[in-house]
Every structure is written in structure tokens, then in C-alpha cells.
Design a protein around this motif. Sequence first.
Motif, mmCIF file in Angstrom:
data_model
loop_
_atom_site.group_PDB
_atom_site.id
_atom_site.type_symbol
_atom_site.label_atom_id
_atom_site.label_comp_id
_atom_site.label_asym_id
_atom_site.label_seq_id
_atom_site.Cartn_x
_atom_site.Cartn_y
_atom_site.Cartn_z
ATOM 1 N N SER A 83 5.028 3.221 10.575
ATOM 2 C CA SER A 83 4.605 2.815 9.235
ATOM 3 C C SER A 83 4.853 3.894 8.186
ATOM 4 C CB SER A 83 3.116 2.467 9.236
ATOM 5 O OG SER A 83 2.333 3.576 9.648
ATOM 6 N N LEU A 84 5.246 5.103 8.622
ATOM 7 C CA LEU A 84 5.445 6.218 7.701
ATOM 8 C C LEU A 84 6.916 6.614 7.636
ATOM 9 C CD1 LEU A 84 2.355 8.362 8.760
ATOM 10 C CD2 LEU A 84 2.537 6.777 6.827
ATOM 11 N N LEU A 140 0.812 -1.212 0.000
ATOM 12 C CA LEU A 140 0.000 0.000 0.000
ATOM 13 C C LEU A 140 0.848 1.266 0.000
ATOM 14 C CD1 LEU A 140 -2.742 -1.190 2.512
ATOM 15 C CD2 LEU A 140 -2.861 -1.142 0.017
ATOM 16 N N LYS A 141 2.076 1.128 -0.462
ATOM 17 C CA LYS A 141 2.946 2.279 -0.642
ATOM 18 C C LYS A 141 3.349 2.351 -2.111
ATOM 19 C CE LYS A 141 5.034 2.707 3.958
ATOM 20 N NZ LYS A 141 6.308 2.757 4.701
ATOM 21 N N SER A 142 3.468 3.549 -2.618
ATOM 22 C CA SER A 142 3.785 3.716 -4.034
ATOM 23 C C SER A 142 5.150 3.134 -4.377
ATOM 24 C CB SER A 142 3.746 5.199 -4.406
ATOM 25 O OG SER A 142 4.616 5.945 -3.587
ATOM 26 N N ASP A 143 5.202 2.476 -5.529
ATOM 27 C CA ASP A 143 6.436 1.900 -6.065
ATOM 28 C C ASP A 143 6.569 2.411 -7.493
ATOM 29 O OD1 ASP A 143 8.565 0.420 -6.963
ATOM 30 O OD2 ASP A 143 7.593 -1.539 -6.757
ATOM 31 N N GLN A 179 0.990 9.063 4.497
ATOM 32 C CA GLN A 179 2.232 9.669 4.047
ATOM 33 C C GLN A 179 1.973 11.005 3.360
ATOM 34 O OE1 GLN A 179 5.374 8.149 4.644
ATOM 35 N NE2 GLN A 179 6.008 10.239 4.191
ATOM 36 N N ALA A 180 0.877 11.092 2.612
ATOM 37 C CA ALA A 180 0.557 12.339 1.919
ATOM 38 C C ALA A 180 0.358 13.485 2.909
ATOM 39 C CB ALA A 180 -0.702 12.159 1.078
ATOM 40 N N GLY A 222 3.237 19.988 -5.198
ATOM 41 C CA GLY A 222 2.063 19.122 -5.135
ATOM 42 C C GLY A 222 2.391 17.683 -5.470
ATOM 43 N N CYS A 223 3.375 17.485 -6.336
ATOM 44 C CA CYS A 223 3.773 16.125 -6.713
ATOM 45 C C CYS A 223 4.433 15.399 -5.542
ATOM 46 C CB CYS A 223 4.736 16.164 -7.901
ATOM 47 S SG CYS A 223 4.027 16.849 -9.404
ATOM 48 N N THR A 224 5.119 16.143 -4.689
ATOM 49 C CA THR A 224 5.811 15.521 -3.565
ATOM 50 C C THR A 224 4.842 15.113 -2.459
ATOM 51 O OG1 THR A 224 6.222 17.584 -2.332
ATOM 52 C CG2 THR A 224 7.803 16.996 -4.055
ATOM 53 N N VAL A 225 3.632 15.635 -2.514
ATOM 54 C CA VAL A 225 2.620 15.333 -1.495
ATOM 55 C C VAL A 225 1.789 14.124 -1.880
ATOM 56 C CG1 VAL A 225 0.527 16.222 -0.399
ATOM 57 C CG2 VAL A 225 2.505 17.721 -0.684
ATOM 58 N N PHE A 226 1.605 13.903 -3.167
ATOM 59 C CA PHE A 226 0.694 12.849 -3.635
ATOM 60 C C PHE A 226 1.168 11.457 -3.228
ATOM 61 C CE2 PHE A 226 -0.813 9.800 -6.823
ATOM 62 C CZ PHE A 226 -2.179 10.007 -6.722
ATOM 63 N N GLU A 227 0.216 10.607 -2.854
ATOM 64 C CA GLU A 227 0.488 9.200 -2.515
ATOM 65 C C GLU A 227 -0.624 8.355 -3.136
ATOM 66 O OE1 GLU A 227 1.637 5.741 -1.633
ATOM 67 O OE2 GLU A 227 2.948 7.352 -0.897
ATOM 68 N N CYS A 228 -0.237 7.360 -3.925
ATOM 69 C CA CYS A 228 -1.247 6.528 -4.599
ATOM 70 C C CYS A 228 -1.607 5.282 -3.801
ATOM 71 C CB CYS A 228 -0.775 6.146 -5.996
ATOM 72 S SG CYS A 228 0.473 4.820 -6.039
ATOM 73 N N PHE A 229 -0.964 5.052 -2.673
ATOM 74 C CA PHE A 229 -1.213 3.883 -1.826
ATOM 75 C C PHE A 229 -0.974 2.566 -2.590
ATOM 76 C CE2 PHE A 229 -3.768 7.280 0.030
ATOM 77 C CZ PHE A 229 -3.423 7.203 1.360
ATOM 78 N N GLY A 230 -0.034 2.597 -3.520
ATOM 79 C CA GLY A 230 0.311 1.380 -4.258
ATOM 80 C C GLY A 230 -0.609 1.078 -5.419
ATOM 81 N N ALA A 231 -1.543 1.975 -5.704
ATOM 82 C CA ALA A 231 -2.467 1.729 -6.817
ATOM 83 C C ALA A 231 -1.740 1.743 -8.155
ATOM 84 C CB ALA A 231 -3.577 2.772 -6.817
#
Length: 268
Positions: free
Chosen positions: A256-257, A7-10, A239-240, A62-71
Amino acid sequence: MPLVGDLKSDCANCFGLCCVALAFTRSADFAVDKEIGEPCRNLSADFRCGIHRDLREKGFSGCTVFECFGAGQRVSQVIYGGTSWREEPETAPQMYAVFGVVRQLHELEWYLAEAMALRPAEDVRDALAETESLAGESPEALLALDVAAHREKVNALLLRTSEAVRAEFRSRKKERRGADLIGAKLRKADLRGANLRGAYLIGADLRGADLRLADLIGADLRDTDLRGADLTGGFFLTQAQLNAANGDAATRIPASLERPAHWSPKRR
């Protein structure tokens, strides 16, 4: 917390979906306007960001804030089998829409997994399993899913978990759900067990504040000063949210963060 790795972006296994599937509006967070489906001008041929290390300096905070949660990696490598929108442009509109749905489901998985770690319950476990199953459906099924209805059901479970975990600290003073705390002076405030769900803490001064066991789901932490604050045990924090805030080496965060790269390395 179970599932946290998934659930973390890769970004190495994603087709740069956040850089193409989302729209940008020129602002303090984005240096340019960009439509949905239009690749960001900084997206490289290998789907990497060409200015990743300098995003904030070049106007793309704004890009540094975004988190996709692994989507991103799930949609890219699992649902679409490693075939990108560049290789098969006809799949692009559907892929972008699917990415939006899976991101929401993965975010709910993040919260449910944390709820299970905080206070295991059969209905929470069932909701986590159901949400994980939904995220693995076909593109057609995902686009037909009523995500809002599922989110509402999950939120009821998360709220019950929150109330149980915060029970010993609950008081009218600490019920700040949805509160307007923009720019609030809360330095060294005792916010243990506070309900800060959806609170607006933009630019608030929380230096040295005690946020242990506070419910932070949906709290707006843009430019919140968390230097020296204690967020250990604070839950439903993403994380976001941390990436949007400011902290330092003395800021204590959940295990976890990750500590954001732009935070000050000095203790203040």
C-alpha cells in the motif's frame, strides 16, 4: 486495503494547503521560518511547489516527509467546492483549520481500513464508517468536533487488532512500545510481531532487520537505516514514516506504500 486511493495526497487537486496552512520553523528540515497562513515562498500561482524536485537539496526535507492522507484534495474540492483561499480570502482561516481536522480524520481512516484488512470486525467497520462520515461534515461541525476523544476511541480498536495479529510472536522482549531506541544497533534483528508503537527509532540501524507483522503506529523513523529490512506485513505504517527513513532497493515495504524517491537504488 479499502479506501487507499482516497487517503493519499493528490497535490494536483489541492490548493497547496500544506504550503500555507502549516507553520515552518527554521531547522534541518526547513530552510526558513513560516507562520500559519503565510504561503511558502516556493508555492507557485498554480498551487504547485516550485522546487519540488530539489526540496531536499534546498533545505526543505521536511516537506518531502509530510503526508496529508488525502485531506488536501477533500478540503479543496469537496468541502470548499473548488474555490480556493486565493479566490475567497475570507474563507482562508477556516479552511486552514478544517484542513488540520480532516487530516487527522483521514489518518484514522487509514489505520482503520488497514485494521479491517488485517482482522475484520463489526466495531472496526462501524468506526471506519463513522470516521468517514465525520470527515464529510460541514466546516462548522468539523471545527466543533472533539478529535482527541474520537482518536482515543479508535486507538482502543487499533490496539486490540494489533494484539490479535501479533499474538503468535508476543513476548516481553518484543514489547517496545514508546521505547527509546534512538541510534540503537538493531542490524538483522528479529523484530517479527514486535510492538513498536510510538518507539523512538531516530537514526537506528535496522539494516536487514525482520519487521514483518510489527506494529509501527507512531514510530519515529527519522533517519532510521532500513536498507535491506523487511517491512512486509508490518502494519499501521504510513508513507510519512517511510519518507523520513533511509532505505534501498533491497528494503521490502507494504504494497500500500510507495518507495521514497530519495532512497538509494543500490542494494547494500
